[in-house]
Design an enzyme around this catalytic site. Structure first.
Site, short mmCIF file in Angstrom:
data_model
loop_
_atom_site.label_atom_id
_atom_site.label_comp_id
_atom_site.label_asym_id
_atom_site.label_seq_id
_atom_site.Cartn_x
_atom_site.Cartn_y
_atom_site.Cartn_z
N SER A 1 -4.01 -2.74 -0.40
CA SER A 1 -2.89 -3.53 0.13
C SER A 1 -3.36 -4.94 0.44
O SER A 1 -4.40 -5.14 1.08
CB SER A 1 -2.34 -2.86 1.39
OG SER A 1 -1.39 -3.71 2.00
N GLY A 2 -2.59 -5.94 0.01
CA GLY A 2 -3.01 -7.33 0.16
C GLY A 2 -3.17 -7.80 1.60
O GLY A 2 -4.14 -8.46 1.94
N HIS A 3 -2.20 -7.42 2.45
CA HIS A 3 -2.18 -8.07 3.77
C HIS A 3 -3.29 -7.62 4.71
O HIS A 3 -3.46 -8.19 5.78
CB HIS A 3 -0.80 -7.92 4.43
CG HIS A 3 -0.44 -6.55 4.89
ND1 HIS A 3 -0.48 -6.19 6.22
CD2 HIS A 3 -0.03 -5.45 4.23
CE1 HIS A 3 -0.08 -4.93 6.34
NE2 HIS A 3 0.19 -4.46 5.15
N CYS B 1 4.00 5.36 23.55
CA CYS B 1 4.89 4.32 24.05
C CYS B 1 4.92 3.11 23.15
O CYS B 1 5.82 2.31 23.23
CB CYS B 1 4.44 3.91 25.43
SG CYS B 1 4.41 5.31 26.52
N THR C 1 10.03 -7.65 -12.09
CA THR C 1 9.32 -8.91 -12.30
C THR C 1 8.26 -9.06 -11.23
O THR C 1 8.53 -8.91 -10.04
CB THR C 1 10.32 -10.09 -12.24
OG1 THR C 1 11.29 -9.87 -13.26
CG2 THR C 1 9.62 -11.42 -12.45
N GLN D 1 -7.83 0.43 3.96
CA GLN D 1 -8.68 -0.09 5.03
C GLN D 1 -10.12 -0.32 4.60
O GLN D 1 -10.88 -0.96 5.32
CB GLN D 1 -8.65 0.85 6.24
CG GLN D 1 -7.31 0.92 6.94
CD GLN D 1 -6.93 -0.38 7.65
OE1 GLN D 1 -7.75 -1.28 7.86
NE2 GLN D 1 -5.65 -0.50 8.01
N GLY E 1 0.81 -1.21 0.00
CA GLY E 1 0.00 0.00 0.00
C GLY E 1 0.85 1.27 0.00
O GLY E 1 0.54 2.23 -0.71
C1 LIG Z 1 -4.75 3.44 5.62
C2 LIG Z 1 -3.47 2.74 5.29
N1 LIG Z 1 -2.75 3.14 4.24
C3 LIG Z 1 -1.59 2.54 3.89
C4 LIG Z 1 -1.08 1.48 4.61
C5 LIG Z 1 0.21 0.88 4.21
O1 LIG Z 1 0.06 -0.35 3.61
P1 LIG Z 1 1.31 -1.34 3.47
O2 LIG Z 1 1.56 -1.88 4.83
O3 LIG Z 1 0.86 -2.39 2.51
O4 LIG Z 1 2.44 -0.55 2.95
C6 LIG Z 1 -1.80 1.03 5.72
C7 LIG Z 1 -1.29 -0.10 6.54
O5 LIG Z 1 -0.80 0.05 7.63
C8 LIG Z 1 -3.01 1.67 6.07
O6 LIG Z 1 -3.73 1.28 7.14
S1 FES Z 2 7.73 5.25 26.93
FE1 FES Z 2 6.07 6.44 27.54
S2 FES Z 2 5.50 5.94 29.55
FE2 FES Z 2 7.19 4.79 28.96
#
Ligand SMILES: Cc1ncc(COP(=O)(O)O)c(C=O)c1O
Ligand code: FES
Lengths: 122, 404
Positions: B199-201, B327, B237, B179, B71
């Site tokens: 995006s495939g995954h 975090c 390819t 999404q 993506g």
């Molecule tokens: C809204 C959106 N755009 C783009 C991407 C990026 O896709 P990819 O992980 O295939 O590069 C993601 C995935 O995290 C996404 O949620």
């Molecule tokens: S890295 Fe943010 S509270 Fe620990």
């Protein structure tokens, strides 16, 4: 990502809570960076008899808070002031690099609480 | 311990039917699709079949589909390829403050290169004001880039209306539909889209494969140079097995869209209602109008606690979710999406996303509802912010980092 010791202190934090008749209280951190830590002390005859903490933060923040309370109990206030952030992190077998700012907080909070005790008692 | 995966917006498992479709291309059908001999001929048909499957899911024609590696590549290609191809016409792009980094960081790089970018703000529910979009259009605007659905909140943007605006001003329209595809109906004709990224995954195909729809006649500067693959629009390819898998995943998505929506939406609503009734002091992040949100996504903040510590606790029960907390991202700032929505900073640090998938079951949701209230309470009892009379910071003092 976290060591077993960090996970142990995170899952079973020691000394959580507040001390009602604390004679030293310290708070450090700020909400925008995501961590706030508050330490309560009970000092008697210059010795830290009891420590408790409350923390808003990630796993590392909670674990370092827990660890610092364990390390501080029984120490004189001079000894406790020597406790460094590095020592807390080492006692936990290390923290991930991006979390090192949280370990700084634990000893800082303890030092703040001790300073608060000293000002109140002089 | 049973594993409960509620992070489908991050990635999804490869579906068994998809894997079956892919395996022959790692074994006997190993040829290079550009070769003229039997080995090449065996696989070139697979590419064209996948192209049809992808095209049919979004109501495009197969010649308008170009396969890419992910993506992020599609988004980069859409933006950079357009800005360069249309540099004689203008230098201005309009996007939103809540895009995925694949778009936001590309726009930031284009700004550095001298282009102008308008980041449209969103309101507290993460919704766009289309009047702002129209106001932002100038004679120099060459691209509008608005995501179909947001990965963190699940908000669905009014893509058809934006398409109408783009058409009215004759501006090219790109949408990151990573999404949205497979979760809600996506139709490039109805929405007047020029560029759309998949995006495939995220839809049960493997990581490392994606597609971009490029409307016929859309002039783009080539971005990956090399061989003549993909009608000279993307050299290299092809990842034949991945592409065949993406095609199969799109075919399944077309067949199952209605049943998927109904099923997943019911489970998400069960989770949302359960959390709302069992956990006090929470904040929903995203639009409260559930029809305007992806059926599988719920983002909530639990006041007084921080997201990563909640995730770690849930992880101990086998529950995988994700957080907008700083975090978890390795940065010091909470998610830019929460920032753009003006979510108070401690709440932004506690934002927690549950994203469901076709494999999610009612038992899993009920298990989450069993453990979540006590887990939240345990962390609240540990928090200096809980029961201390502190009030949330107002907008004036809140230091949430906003891009605008
Ligand atoms: C809204 C959106 N755009 C783009 C991407 C990026 O896709 P990819 O992980 O295939 O590069 C993601 C995935 O995290 C996404 O949620
Ligand atoms: S890295 Fe943010 S509270 Fe620990």
């Amino acid at each position: 990502m976290y060591t077993d010791k960090v996970m142990d202190h995170f899952t079973n934090p020691r000394n959580v809570g507040e001390i009602e008749d604390a004679n030293g209280v310290g708070e450090v951190g700020n909400a925008s960076c995501g961590d706030i830590m508050k330490i309560f002390l009970k000092v008697e005859n210059n010795i830290i008899k009891d420590v408790k903490f409350k923390t808003f933060g990630c796993g590392a923040a909670i674990a370092t808070s827990s660890m610092v309370t364990e390390m501080a109990i029984g120490k004189t206030i001079e000894e406790a002031l020597e406790l460094s952030n590095q020592a807390v992190a080492e006692a936990l077998d290390g923290l991930p690099a991006q979390k090192m700012h949280c370990s700084n907080l634990a000893a800082d909070a303890l030092h703040e609480a001790i300073k608060n005790y000293i000002t109140k008692n002089n | 311990m049973k594993h409960i995966y509620l992070d489908y917006n991050a990635t999804s498992p490869v579906r068994p039917e998809v894997l079956e479709t892919m395996l022959p291309f790692y074994r006997e059908q190993f040829g290079n699709p550009s070769s003229v001999h039997w080995a090449g001929r065996q696989v070139s048909g697979a590419l064209e079949k996948a192209r049809e499957q992808v095209a049919s899911l979004i109501n495009a024609s197969p010649a308008e589909i170009v396969f890419v590696s992910c993506g992020s590549e599609g988004d980069n290609m859409a933006i950079k390829g357009t800005l360069d191809a249309l540099k004689d016409r203008g230098n201005h792009i309009i996007t939103t403050a809540v895009e995925h980094p694949a778009v936001l960081e590309t726009c930031a790089a284009m700004e550095k290169a001298g282009y102008e970018v308008t980041y449209l703000p969103v309101d507290k529910n993460g919704e766009l004001d289309l009047a702002e979009l129209e106001k932002a259009i100038t004679a120099k605007t060459v691209l509008i880039s608005v995501m179909w659905a947001n990965n963190e909140t699940g908000n669905i943007y009014p893509i058809e209306e934006i398409g109408r605006i783009a058409k009215k001003y004759n501006i090219r329209f790109h949408t990151d539909a990573v999404q949205a595809v497979g979760k809600v109906p996506v139709d490039v004709q109805k929405a007047n889209i020029d560029l759309l990224v998949i995006s495939g995954h995220k839809i049960g195909a493997p990581k490392g494969v994606g597609a971009i729809y490029i409307r016929r006649g859309t002039r783009m500067t080539q971005f990956m140079h090399g061989g003549h693959q993909e009608r000279n629009r993307r050299a290299g390819t092809q990842n034949v097995a991945g592409i065949a898998g993406l095609g199969k995943a799109c075919e399944l998505a077309s067949q199952e869209l209605v049943s998927y929506y109904r099923r997943v939406r019911a489970l998400r609503d069960r989770l949302e209602d359960g959390i709302s009734s069992q956990v006090p002091e929470i904040k929903l992040n995203g639009t409260p109008f559930r029809d305007r949100r992806l059926p599988n996504t719920l983002n909530v903040s639990f006041a007084y606690i921080e997201g990563e510590s909640l995730l770690l606790n849930l992880d101990m029960f086998g529950i995988a979710a994700s957080s907008g907390s700083a975090c978890t991202s390795g940065s010091l700032e909470p998610s830019h999406v929460m920032g753009a929505m003006c979510v108070e900073v401690t709440l932004a640090h506690s934002s927690t996303r549950f994203s469901l998938g076709p494999e999610t079951t009612a038992e899993e949701i009920d298990h989450v509802l069993d453990v979540l209230p006590t887990t939240v309470q345990r962390l609240r009892d540990m928090s200096p912010l809980y029961n201390c009379g502190r009030t949330a910071e107002g907008c004036e003092t809140c230091e949430t980092v906003r891009r605008l």
